[in-house]
Design a protein around this motif. Structure first.
Motif, short mmCIF file in Angstrom:
data_model
loop_
_atom_site.label_atom_id
_atom_site.label_comp_id
_atom_site.label_asym_id
_atom_site.label_seq_id
_atom_site.Cartn_x
_atom_site.Cartn_y
_atom_site.Cartn_z
N ALA A 79 54.37 24.69 31.88
CA ALA A 79 54.19 23.13 32.15
C ALA A 79 52.79 22.89 32.60
O ALA A 79 52.17 21.97 33.02
CB ALA A 79 54.84 22.72 33.51
N THR A 80 51.79 24.24 32.44
CA THR A 80 50.51 23.99 32.84
C THR A 80 49.49 24.68 31.77
O THR A 80 50.02 25.61 30.66
CB THR A 80 50.09 24.90 34.07
N PRO A 81 48.27 24.00 31.75
CA PRO A 81 47.42 24.77 30.56
C PRO A 81 46.83 26.15 31.06
O PRO A 81 46.24 26.79 30.30
CB PRO A 81 46.23 23.74 30.75
N LEU A 82 47.29 26.73 31.84
CA LEU A 82 46.64 28.00 32.56
C LEU A 82 47.45 29.08 31.40
O LEU A 82 48.55 29.38 31.52
CB LEU A 82 47.24 28.32 33.96
N PRO A 83 46.35 29.96 30.82
CA PRO A 83 46.93 30.93 29.78
C PRO A 83 47.56 32.15 30.79
O PRO A 83 47.16 32.50 31.81
CB PRO A 83 45.44 31.62 29.23
N LEU A 84 48.46 32.80 29.95
CA LEU A 84 49.35 33.86 30.94
C LEU A 84 48.23 35.00 31.33
O LEU A 84 48.34 35.21 32.53
CB LEU A 84 50.21 34.59 29.81
N TRP A 85 47.18 35.33 30.78
CA TRP A 85 46.28 36.46 31.12
C TRP A 85 45.64 36.02 32.51
O TRP A 85 45.44 36.93 33.30
CB TRP A 85 45.50 36.85 30.04
N LYS A 86 45.40 34.55 32.61
CA LYS A 86 44.66 34.18 33.84
C LYS A 86 45.35 34.20 34.81
O LYS A 86 45.21 34.46 35.92
CB LYS A 86 44.26 32.69 33.67
N TYR A 87 46.80 33.90 34.77
CA TYR A 87 47.68 33.90 35.85
C TYR A 87 48.07 35.27 36.21
O TYR A 87 47.94 35.83 37.37
CB TYR A 87 49.22 33.49 35.28
N ILE A 88 48.04 36.33 35.31
CA ILE A 88 48.37 37.64 35.81
C ILE A 88 47.08 38.46 36.36
O ILE A 88 47.11 39.10 37.52
CB ILE A 88 48.73 38.44 34.42
N VAL A 89 45.82 38.17 35.83
CA VAL A 89 44.64 38.29 36.51
C VAL A 89 44.42 37.91 38.06
O VAL A 89 44.17 38.54 38.98
CB VAL A 89 43.35 38.07 35.73
N SER A 90 44.90 36.61 38.03
CA SER A 90 44.78 35.85 39.50
C SER A 90 45.51 36.46 40.52
O SER A 90 45.27 36.91 41.57
CB SER A 90 45.12 34.41 39.40
N VAL A 91 46.82 36.76 40.17
CA VAL A 91 47.74 37.36 41.31
C VAL A 91 47.58 38.78 41.52
O VAL A 91 47.70 39.40 42.61
CB VAL A 91 49.37 37.15 40.64
N SER A 92 47.08 39.65 40.25
CA SER A 92 46.87 41.00 40.27
C SER A 92 45.61 41.15 41.34
O SER A 92 45.83 42.25 42.00
CB SER A 92 46.72 41.62 38.93
N SER A 93 44.58 40.07 41.20
CA SER A 93 43.54 40.26 41.99
C SER A 93 43.74 40.15 43.53
O SER A 93 43.17 41.13 44.46
CB SER A 93 42.41 39.35 41.69
N SER A 94 44.66 39.19 44.07
CA SER A 94 44.99 39.09 45.35
C SER A 94 45.81 40.35 45.75
O SER A 94 45.61 40.86 46.81
CB SER A 94 45.86 37.97 45.39
N TRP A 95 46.74 40.98 45.01
CA TRP A 95 47.25 42.17 45.42
C TRP A 95 46.25 43.12 45.58
O TRP A 95 46.64 44.14 46.30
CB TRP A 95 48.48 42.53 44.67
N ALA A 96 45.56 43.37 44.83
CA ALA A 96 44.41 44.64 44.68
C ALA A 96 43.66 44.38 46.06
O ALA A 96 43.31 45.37 46.44
CB ALA A 96 43.76 44.61 43.61
N LEU A 97 43.26 43.03 46.34
CA LEU A 97 42.57 43.05 47.37
C LEU A 97 43.20 43.23 48.67
O LEU A 97 42.95 44.02 49.72
CB LEU A 97 42.11 41.26 47.66
N ILE A 98 44.49 43.03 48.87
CA ILE A 98 45.39 43.64 49.76
C ILE A 98 45.61 44.98 49.76
O ILE A 98 45.50 45.54 51.02
CB ILE A 98 46.83 42.93 49.71
N ALA A 99 45.48 45.58 48.76
CA ALA A 99 45.47 47.06 48.71
C ALA A 99 44.30 47.46 49.15
O ALA A 99 44.37 48.95 49.95
CB ALA A 99 45.54 47.47 47.42
N ILE A 100 43.35 46.85 49.01
CA ILE A 100 41.88 47.69 49.52
C ILE A 100 41.94 47.53 51.03
O ILE A 100 41.44 48.38 51.90
CB ILE A 100 40.69 46.70 49.20
N ILE A 101 42.55 46.52 51.59
CA ILE A 101 42.63 46.24 53.14
C ILE A 101 43.62 47.40 53.67
O ILE A 101 43.20 47.90 54.68
CB ILE A 101 43.19 44.75 53.64
N LEU A 102 44.74 47.47 53.15
CA LEU A 102 45.68 48.32 53.40
C LEU A 102 44.98 49.66 53.58
O LEU A 102 45.20 50.50 54.40
CB LEU A 102 46.83 48.53 52.55
N SER A 103 44.21 50.14 52.53
CA SER A 103 43.66 51.36 52.65
C SER A 103 42.79 51.67 53.82
O SER A 103 42.97 52.91 54.25
CB SER A 103 43.05 51.78 51.32
N TYR A 104 41.96 50.58 54.20
CA TYR A 104 41.04 50.79 55.28
C TYR A 104 41.77 50.72 56.65
O TYR A 104 41.40 51.36 57.54
CB TYR A 104 39.99 49.88 55.11
#
Length: 236
Positions: A79-104
């Motif tokens: 229902a949105t004009p957002l391409p699939l790859w942009k959605y995957i990159v967006s959520v994956s980037s937020s999880w990757a940021l959490i992973a960096i915080i976790l590691s520190y």
């Protein structure tokens, strides 16, 4: 993309899987190693960081992706004009940021418990290693969550992938005297590349660090491709 990134980041920080598997368990293991192996415990810091990030970016996100698909969250993408790859990159980037915080968090805890000394340059060189590996494992979790029907299948499939990667690495056991087949698996093991990248940053071995980054980038490109090709909007 920014909205999805921050919404996903906010919801992920409240996840109990994150608190238990990626913070509480590694910190408990660090204390246990300090008690039972006081002379060797500090050597396992890189392994604990790698395991914590791996558990979160692969196991935890696999369950989140499966849950969202079964609840019909991914249907909203139609229902949105957002391409699939942009959605995957967006959520994956937020999880990757959490992973960096976790590691520190794990690293800081280990420094306090084991009284380790680490340079600022090591802290700086850790970031690209953790970021690249985290994204690769998150994209792999999308692929695995698309293959299964329920949480039971996901748990079994994830364990079949994770256990060989953990056991065929130098995280806690040396591979020097392992059988040839195990050493071969270790050489093509993305988790081992991740671990070697962390060790390269810790010990200022920039050749090892650069080699690990290149191999992880190849893994990242491959996992991104298969996650998009196999992505399922629903179980139908």
């Amino acid at each position: 993309m920014k909205t999805i990134f921050f919404l996903n980041l906010k919801s992920s920080l409240k996840d109990m899987y994150l608190l238990f598997w990626s913070i509480f368990m590694p910190c408990t293991a660090i204390i246990a190693l300090k008690i039972f192996l006081p002379n060797l415990a500090g050597n396992y810091t890189q392994g604990m960081i790698a395991v914590s990030v791996f558990f979160y970016t692969f196991m935890t996100t696999s369950f989140i992706a499966l849950s969202q698909r079964r609840r019909g969250v991914f249907h909203l993408l139609h229902a949105t004009p957002l391409p699939l790859w942009k959605y995957i990159v967006s959520v994956s980037s937020s999880w990757a940021l959490i992973a960096i915080i976790l590691s520190y968090i794990i690293l800081l805890f280990s420094i306090v418990v084991h009284q380790l000394t680490i340079t600022l340059s090591s802290l700086f060189y850790l970031i690209p290693v953790i970021l690249t590996a985290s994204l690769a494992f998150v994209f792999l979790s999308f692929f695995v969550s698309s293959l299964v029907k329920n949480e039971g299948h996901l748990s079994m499939t994830a364990n079949i992938i994770m256990l060989p990667m953990l056991l065929c690495s130098n995280a806690f056991l040396t591979m020097e005297k392992a059988p040839n087949i195990v050493q071969f698996i270790s050489r093509i093991n993305p988790f081992e590349w991740f671990l070697r990248g962390i060790q390269g940053a810790f010990y200022h071995n920039y050749h090892l660090w650069g080699e690990s980054i290149l191999l992880l980038l190849l893994c990242l490109a491959f996992s991104l491709l298969i996650s998009i090709k196999t992505f399922k909007y629903s179980d139908q």
